[in-house]
Write a protein that holds these residues in place. Structure first.
Motif: not given
Length: 189
Positions: A106-112, A146-150
């Motif tokens: 869950n890093d900066r600009y990721t989509l979760s 769950t991270v699934f994009g950015r």
């Protein structure tokens, strides 16, 4: 007969694509048109297949059109996918299994995916991490989010949303005073 790219060149190309903010060729990209600017998000279909499939089904069904960013916390997250501008709740048609063990942070600009205390309760609500949120990551024996994009385009719009003035509406805290609406969500051709 084509030759396989030199390993160093392939690695350099992948690194360059990552650093430049462009999407990898096989990953779908969704555009979120909002009242504060557009965001383009690359989805990690290989790392989070069930989550990406669910998200794309919702995008294709126009589920997100007209919903707002209903939880905005500067320096943390901006969250959408559950409420209209009148704060009416839009129920997700299904939930999706937690895929946080994909080890994507869950890093900066990721989509979760947002969820309740039940790890498999994520349905439609998602958030964009506005900083590195290590506490939301998977740990052995403890599911994460769950991270699934950015975000690959529109970081300025994300920051505009993040800085919007918030208050309490209908018992919910951190709701933008002026609704930030997703006017349209669609796959980029």
């Amino acid at each position: 007969m084509k030759h396989a790219p030199h390993r160093h060149g392939l690695v350099a190309g992948l690194l360059s694509a990552t650093l430049s903010g462009t999407a990898m060729a096989d990953n779908p990209v969704v555009v979120l048109e909002t009242s504060m600017g557009d965001l383009a998000v690359e989805l990690f279909a290989e790392k989070s297949p069930k989550t990406v499939e669910n998200f794309l089904d919702l995008v294709d069904a126009s589920f997100y059109d007209g919903l707002i960013f209903h939880r905005v916390i500067e320096g943390f997250v901006i969250q959408a996918g559950g409420h209209t501008a009148d704060m009416e709740y839009r129920e997700a048609p299904r939930t999706v299994v937690n895929e946080s063990n994909n080890r994507v942070a869950n890093d900066r600009y990721t989509l979760s995916m947002a969820r309740t205390s039940d790890p498999d309760s994520a349905g439609a609500q998602f958030y964009i991490n506005m900083t590195d949120n290590d506490s939301l990551n998977y740990r052995p024996g403890r599911p994460g989010y769950t991270v699934f994009g950015r975000v690959i385009e529109g970081m300025d719009a994300a920051h505009e949303i993040e800085r919007t003035r918030t208050g309490t509406r209908m018992g919910m805290r951190d709701v933008p005073v002026e609704p930030v609406v997703i006017t349209k969500a669609y796959r980029r051709p």
